[in-house]
Design an enzyme around this catalytic site. Structure first.
Site, PDB file in Angstrom:
ATOM      1  N   LEU A  15       0.831  -1.213   0.000  1.00  0.00           N
ATOM      2  CA  LEU A  15       0.000   0.000   0.000  1.00  0.00           C
ATOM      3  C   LEU A  15       0.863   1.260   0.000  1.00  0.00           C
ATOM      4  N   VAL A  16       1.839   1.324   0.888  1.00  0.00           N
ATOM      5  CA  VAL A  16       2.713   2.502   0.976  1.00  0.00           C
ATOM      6  C   VAL A  16       3.823   2.422  -0.060  1.00  0.00           C
ATOM      7  N   GLY A  17       4.434   1.251  -0.197  1.00  0.00           N
ATOM      8  CA  GLY A  17       5.574   1.095  -1.106  1.00  0.00           C
ATOM      9  C   GLY A  17       5.210   1.467  -2.542  1.00  0.00           C
ATOM     10  N   LEU A 106       9.487   2.777   8.754  1.00  0.00           N
ATOM     11  CA  LEU A 106       8.070   3.059   9.034  1.00  0.00           C
ATOM     12  C   LEU A 106       7.585   2.241  10.225  1.00  0.00           C
ATOM     13  N   GLY A 107       7.138   2.938  11.244  1.00  0.00           N
ATOM     14  CA  GLY A 107       6.554   2.290  12.422  1.00  0.00           C
ATOM     15  C   GLY A 107       5.051   2.339  12.327  1.00  0.00           C
ATOM     16  N   SER A 108       4.384   2.750  13.416  1.00  0.00           N
ATOM     17  CA  SER A 108       2.919   2.838  13.431  1.00  0.00           C
ATOM     18  C   SER A 108       2.479   3.604  14.668  1.00  0.00           C
ATOM     19  N   SER A 109       1.303   4.242  14.582  1.00  0.00           N
ATOM     20  CA  SER A 109       0.800   4.995  15.741  1.00  0.00           C
ATOM     21  C   SER A 109       0.502   4.085  16.932  1.00  0.00           C
ATOM     22  N   CYS A 110       0.416   2.769  16.702  1.00  0.00           N
ATOM     23  CA  CYS A 110       0.114   1.862  17.825  1.00  0.00           C
ATOM     24  C   CYS A 110       1.316   1.668  18.762  1.00  0.00           C
ATOM     25  N   TYR A 137       3.213  -6.454  17.613  1.00  0.00           N
ATOM     26  CA  TYR A 137       3.573  -5.604  16.465  1.00  0.00           C
ATOM     27  C   TYR A 137       4.141  -4.274  16.961  1.00  0.00           C
ATOM     28  N   LYS A 141       7.922  -2.623  16.456  1.00  0.00           N
ATOM     29  CA  LYS A 141       8.146  -1.284  15.891  1.00  0.00           C
ATOM     30  C   LYS A 141       8.942  -0.406  16.859  1.00  0.00           C
ATOM     31  N   PRO A 164       3.285   6.329  10.923  1.00  0.00           N
ATOM     32  CA  PRO A 164       2.046   6.616  10.214  1.00  0.00           C
ATOM     33  C   PRO A 164       0.829   6.311  11.081  1.00  0.00           C
ATOM     34  N   THR A 165      -0.232   7.095  10.887  1.00  0.00           N
ATOM     35  CA  THR A 165      -1.528   6.752  11.446  1.00  0.00           C
ATOM     36  C   THR A 165      -2.133   5.627  10.601  1.00  0.00           C
ATOM     37  N   HIS A 180      -7.418  -3.937   7.275  1.00  0.00           N
ATOM     38  CA  HIS A 180      -7.790  -2.824   8.148  1.00  0.00           C
ATOM     39  C   HIS A 180      -9.248  -2.427   7.874  1.00  0.00           C
ATOM     40  N   LYS A 188     -17.314  -5.079   2.466  1.00  0.00           N
ATOM     41  CA  LYS A 188     -18.588  -5.515   3.064  1.00  0.00           C
ATOM     42  C   LYS A 188     -19.766  -4.743   2.479  1.00  0.00           C
TER      43      LYS A 188
HETATM   44  N1  LIG Z   1      -1.496   0.059   6.362  1.00  0.00           N
HETATM   45  C1  LIG Z   1      -1.600   0.758   7.482  1.00  0.00           C
HETATM   46  O1  LIG Z   1      -2.697   1.166   7.900  1.00  0.00           O
HETATM   47  C2  LIG Z   1      -0.362   1.101   8.262  1.00  0.00           C
HETATM   48  C3  LIG Z   1       0.906   0.690   7.879  1.00  0.00           C
HETATM   49  N2  LIG Z   1       1.999   1.026   8.644  1.00  0.00           N
HETATM   50  C4  LIG Z   1       3.353   0.627   8.270  1.00  0.00           C
HETATM   51  O2  LIG Z   1       3.645   1.124   6.973  1.00  0.00           O
HETATM   52  C5  LIG Z   1       4.514   0.205   6.298  1.00  0.00           C
HETATM   53  C6  LIG Z   1       3.890  -0.195   4.976  1.00  0.00           C
HETATM   54  O3  LIG Z   1       2.657  -0.862   5.231  1.00  0.00           O
HETATM   55  P1  LIG Z   1       1.664  -1.289   4.053  1.00  0.00           P
HETATM   56  O4  LIG Z   1       2.137  -0.732   2.776  1.00  0.00           O
HETATM   57  O5  LIG Z   1       0.310  -0.993   4.517  1.00  0.00           O
HETATM   58  O6  LIG Z   1       1.850  -2.861   4.044  1.00  0.00           O
HETATM   59  P2  LIG Z   1       1.499  -3.907   2.881  1.00  0.00           P
HETATM   60  O7  LIG Z   1       1.092  -5.165   3.574  1.00  0.00           O
HETATM   61  O8  LIG Z   1       0.574  -3.307   1.902  1.00  0.00           O
HETATM   62  O9  LIG Z   1       2.889  -4.135   2.155  1.00  0.00           O
HETATM   63  C7  LIG Z   1       3.941  -4.733   2.828  1.00  0.00           C
HETATM   64  C8  LIG Z   1       5.056  -5.019   1.848  1.00  0.00           C
HETATM   65  O10 LIG Z   1       6.076  -5.693   2.569  1.00  0.00           O
HETATM   66  C9  LIG Z   1       6.561  -6.749   1.786  1.00  0.00           C
HETATM   67  N3  LIG Z   1       7.011  -7.826   2.667  1.00  0.00           N
HETATM   68  C10 LIG Z   1       6.353  -8.360   3.725  1.00  0.00           C
HETATM   69  N4  LIG Z   1       7.111  -9.308   4.295  1.00  0.00           N
HETATM   70  C11 LIG Z   1       8.260  -9.377   3.569  1.00  0.00           C
HETATM   71  C12 LIG Z   1       9.432 -10.168   3.656  1.00  0.00           C
HETATM   72  N5  LIG Z   1       9.587 -11.112   4.608  1.00  0.00           N
HETATM   73  N6  LIG Z   1      10.401  -9.971   2.736  1.00  0.00           N
HETATM   74  C13 LIG Z   1      10.254  -9.039   1.763  1.00  0.00           C
HETATM   75  N7  LIG Z   1       9.183  -8.249   1.645  1.00  0.00           N
HETATM   76  C14 LIG Z   1       8.199  -8.423   2.543  1.00  0.00           C
HETATM   77  C15 LIG Z   1       5.428  -7.204   0.894  1.00  0.00           C
HETATM   78  O11 LIG Z   1       5.989  -7.736  -0.287  1.00  0.00           O
HETATM   79  P3  LIG Z   1       5.167  -8.495  -1.443  1.00  0.00           P
HETATM   80  O12 LIG Z   1       4.114  -7.553  -1.916  1.00  0.00           O
HETATM   81  O13 LIG Z   1       6.168  -8.791  -2.486  1.00  0.00           O
HETATM   82  O14 LIG Z   1       4.553  -9.694  -0.788  1.00  0.00           O
HETATM   83  C16 LIG Z   1       4.675  -5.894   0.670  1.00  0.00           C
HETATM   84  O15 LIG Z   1       5.110  -5.281  -0.497  1.00  0.00           O
HETATM   85  C17 LIG Z   1       4.745  -0.959   7.253  1.00  0.00           C
HETATM   86  O16 LIG Z   1       5.926  -0.743   7.973  1.00  0.00           O
HETATM   87  C18 LIG Z   1       3.557  -0.875   8.188  1.00  0.00           C
HETATM   88  O17 LIG Z   1       3.874  -1.429   9.451  1.00  0.00           O
HETATM   89  C19 LIG Z   1       1.859   1.771   9.785  1.00  0.00           C
HETATM   90  C20 LIG Z   1       0.630   2.193  10.201  1.00  0.00           C
HETATM   91  C21 LIG Z   1      -0.564   1.902   9.463  1.00  0.00           C
HETATM   92  C1  LIG Z   2      -2.970   0.637  11.722  1.00  0.00           C
HETATM   93  C2  LIG Z   2      -3.250  -0.178  12.941  1.00  0.00           C
HETATM   94  O1  LIG Z   2      -4.178  -1.213  12.659  1.00  0.00           O
HETATM   95  C3  LIG Z   2      -4.529  -2.070  13.738  1.00  0.00           C
HETATM   96  O2  LIG Z   2      -5.252  -1.382  14.695  1.00  0.00           O
HETATM   97  P1  LIG Z   2      -6.650  -0.733  14.528  1.00  0.00           P
HETATM   98  O3  LIG Z   2      -6.505   0.732  14.434  1.00  0.00           O
HETATM   99  O4  LIG Z   2      -7.527  -1.226  15.602  1.00  0.00           O
HETATM  100  O5  LIG Z   2      -7.072  -1.213  13.070  1.00  0.00           O
HETATM  101  P2  LIG Z   2      -8.289  -1.756  12.252  1.00  0.00           P
HETATM  102  O6  LIG Z   2      -8.304  -0.961  11.022  1.00  0.00           O
HETATM  103  O7  LIG Z   2      -8.254  -3.229  12.077  1.00  0.00           O
HETATM  104  O8  LIG Z   2      -9.623  -1.462  13.145  1.00  0.00           O
HETATM  105  C4  LIG Z   2     -10.026  -0.165  13.478  1.00  0.00           C
HETATM  106  C5  LIG Z   2     -11.352  -0.200  14.184  1.00  0.00           C
HETATM  107  O9  LIG Z   2     -12.370  -0.572  13.227  1.00  0.00           O
HETATM  108  C6  LIG Z   2     -13.194  -1.588  13.761  1.00  0.00           C
HETATM  109  N1  LIG Z   2     -13.804  -2.358  12.676  1.00  0.00           N
HETATM  110  C7  LIG Z   2     -15.134  -2.389  12.389  1.00  0.00           C
HETATM  111  N2  LIG Z   2     -15.388  -3.234  11.387  1.00  0.00           N
HETATM  112  C8  LIG Z   2     -14.174  -3.730  11.000  1.00  0.00           C
HETATM  113  C9  LIG Z   2     -13.814  -4.655   9.989  1.00  0.00           C
HETATM  114  O10 LIG Z   2     -14.644  -5.205   9.251  1.00  0.00           O
HETATM  115  N3  LIG Z   2     -12.475  -4.907   9.878  1.00  0.00           N
HETATM  116  C10 LIG Z   2     -11.530  -4.309  10.689  1.00  0.00           C
HETATM  117  N4  LIG Z   2     -10.222  -4.610  10.497  1.00  0.00           N
HETATM  118  N5  LIG Z   2     -11.877  -3.448  11.667  1.00  0.00           N
HETATM  119  C11 LIG Z   2     -13.181  -3.163  11.819  1.00  0.00           C
HETATM  120  C12 LIG Z   2     -12.253  -2.364  14.663  1.00  0.00           C
HETATM  121  O11 LIG Z   2     -12.975  -3.163  15.589  1.00  0.00           O
HETATM  122  C13 LIG Z   2     -11.459  -1.221  15.306  1.00  0.00           C
HETATM  123  O12 LIG Z   2     -12.198  -0.671  16.364  1.00  0.00           O
HETATM  124  C14 LIG Z   2      -3.347  -2.545  14.526  1.00  0.00           C
HETATM  125  O13 LIG Z   2      -3.591  -3.879  14.858  1.00  0.00           O
HETATM  126  C15 LIG Z   2      -2.064  -2.171  13.960  1.00  0.00           C
HETATM  127  O14 LIG Z   2      -1.788  -2.987  12.851  1.00  0.00           O
HETATM  128  C16 LIG Z   2      -2.003  -0.774  13.495  1.00  0.00           C
HETATM  129  O15 LIG Z   2      -0.982  -0.135  13.568  1.00  0.00           O
END
Ligand SMILES: NC(=O)C1=CN([C@@H]2O[C@H](COP(=O)(O)OP(=O)(O)OC[C@H]3O[C@@H](n4cnc5c(N)ncnc54)[C@H](OP(=O)(O)O)[C@@H]3O)[C@@H](O)[C@H]2O)C=CC1
Ligand SMILES: C[C@H]1O[C@H](OP(=O)(O)OP(=O)(O)OC[C@H]2O[C@@H](n3cnc4c(=O)[nH]c(N)nc43)[C@H](O)[C@@H]2O)[C@@H](O)[C@@H](O)C1=O
Length: 329
Positions: A15-17, A106-110, A137, A141, A164-165, A180, A188
């Site tokens: 997603l980010v990459g 990249l870490g995370s707000s958690c 997780y 981070k 990131p949030t 997420h 859904k």
């Molecule tokens: N999505 C979110 O809501 C949030 C994300 N983040 C952080 O942002 C960053 C990016 O997240 P996001 O883009 O959402 O994640 P994605 O799951 O969309 O992408 C993760 C990427 O990591 C690669 N990857 C995973 N495991 C391995 C491995 N063992 N070796 C090589 N490549 C690997 C995958 O490769 P491939 O596609 O080839 O399988 C994929 O391209 C992460 O650090 C995440 O923790 C932080 C907060 C919120």
């Molecule tokens: C980015 C962040 O993401 C994770 O944390 P989170 O913020 O709780 O993320 P979430 O998107 O899964 O949920 C947000 C809220 O939404 C509600 N919710 C309703 N209905 C659905 C539903 O259908 N799916 C999901 N996933 N959640 C749902 C759910 O119950 C919660 O209250 C971390 O584990 C960690 O990985 C991290 O860093």
């Protein structure tokens, strides 16, 4: 960063990459290095060592990680801590060994305590207990931040950690359980509309609040940080003097600055999708953290501006979902 600089984007298909690749390409960077998970498993120490020794990247954006929503984090805690610790340890260490000029982890707000004052400032790190649903997780981070900080202190590296949030956008993971909340609800609501179902069930009570940021805004913020002049980038790196009161980790929050309840989010997604039925809440499912709005004034004060509203971002994401799932239309 020089436009010809060799930049390794780890996790470029995610997603980010994928948004990072778009942002860097659009800004004229023409020497990007990428490897898919299948080509290079970043948990494999030897493979990562060989890759860095051969490719010698000058800059590293570390967006590869084991990622998922509340259910995935709660169900596969061992994989979340193991894979994230391994990926970041290998990439950060080899970046040091091979003289990488700047790295963005990249870490995370958690990472912040569950019951933090809001909005959450970078300095609240490690001031209280973590949320249980994603503690493994979050701890991985936090270890990554500490690793960047330690290498900066001991070796003078320039390794920065961005928090990131909750993110969303085109290219997201639309898995029904492991994703997420935004991609899960888009799916859904879309399926309920197509199947003429009278109700969509949303997890939890609907009262938790979340801050959301579009993936392209996130990527642009990362590139913005990597492009900062030396003095500004150094300020982001915090302080390395462990005796000083100003001892601060190399940490920058990246958010949108506002949050909404999950109930409001579900209603918005229902509107974007065009779903006419009812929304109900399953309170047997976990809410997770009740609120985690970050204070992103550090990056905003440096001049970064987000471009996408939640409404426009959701519309783009729904269009992306439909383009992938056309057979359902
Ligand atoms: N999505 C979110 O809501 C949030 C994300 N983040 C952080 O942002 C960053 C990016 O997240 P996001 O883009 O959402 O994640 P994605 O799951 O969309 O992408 C993760 C990427 O990591 C690669 N990857 C995973 N495991 C391995 C491995 N063992 N070796 C090589 N490549 C690997 C995958 O490769 P491939 O596609 O080839 O399988 C994929 O391209 C992460 O650090 C995440 O923790 C932080 C907060 C919120
Ligand atoms: C980015 C962040 O993401 C994770 O944390 P989170 O913020 O709780 O993320 P979430 O998107 O899964 O949920 C947000 C809220 O939404 C509600 N919710 C309703 N209905 C659905 C539903 O259908 N799916 C999901 N996933 N959640 C749902 C759910 O119950 C919660 O209250 C971390 O584990 C960690 O990985 C991290 O860093």
């Amino acid at each position: 960063m020089d436009k010809n600089a060799k930049i390794y984007v780890a996790g470029h298909r995610g997603l980010v990459g994928s948004a990072l690749i778009r942002s860097l390409t659009q800004k004229g960077y023409n020497n990007l290095i990428t490897r898919s998970h299948a080509e290079l498993d970043l948990t494999n120490h030897t493979a990562v060592k060989e890759f860095f020794a051969t490719e010698k990247p000058e800059y590293v954006l570390l967006a590869a990680a084991k990622v998922g929503g509340i259910y995935a984090n709660n169900t596969y805690p061992a994989e979340f801590i193991h894979e994230n610790l391994a990926i970041q340890t290998n990439v950060i260490h080899q970046s040091y060994v091979n003289g990488v000029k700047r790295l963005l982890f990249l870490g995370s707000s958690c990472i912040y305590p569950r019951d933090c004052p809001q909005p959450i400032k970078e300095e609240y790190l490690l001031t209280g207990p973590l949320e249980a649903t994603n503690r493994p997780y979050a701890l991985a981070k936090i270890a990554g931040i500490e690793m960047c900080w330690s290498y900066n202190r001991q070796y003078g590296t320039q390794f920065l950690a961005a928090m990131p949030t909750n993110l969303y956008g085109p290219g997201d993971n639309y898995h029904p359980e492991n994703s997420h909340v935004i991609p899960a609800l888009i799916r859904k609501f879309h399926e309920a509309k197509i199947d003429n179902r009278s109700e969509v069930v949303v997890w939890g009570t609907g009262s938790p609040m979340r801050e959301f940021l579009y993936n392209q805004d996130m990527a642009d913020a990362c590139v913005f940080l990597m492009q900062l002049e030396d003095d500004l980038f150094s300020k982001c790196l915090g302080s390395n003097d462990s005796h000083a009161e100003s001892f601060q980790p190399p940490l920058v929050n990246i958010g949108s600055g506002s949050d909404i309840t999950i109930r409001e989010l579900a209603e918005k997604i229902g509107e974007v999708v065009g779903y006419q039925g009812n929304i109900s809440f399953d309170s047997t499912k976990p809410d997770g953290t009740l609120r985690k709005l970050m204070d992103s004034s550090k990056i905003f004060n440096l001049g970064h501006v987000n471009q996408f509203s939640l409404e426009s971002g959701l519309t783009n994401t729904y269009n992306d979902f439909k383009s992938i799932h056309t057979q359902k239309l």
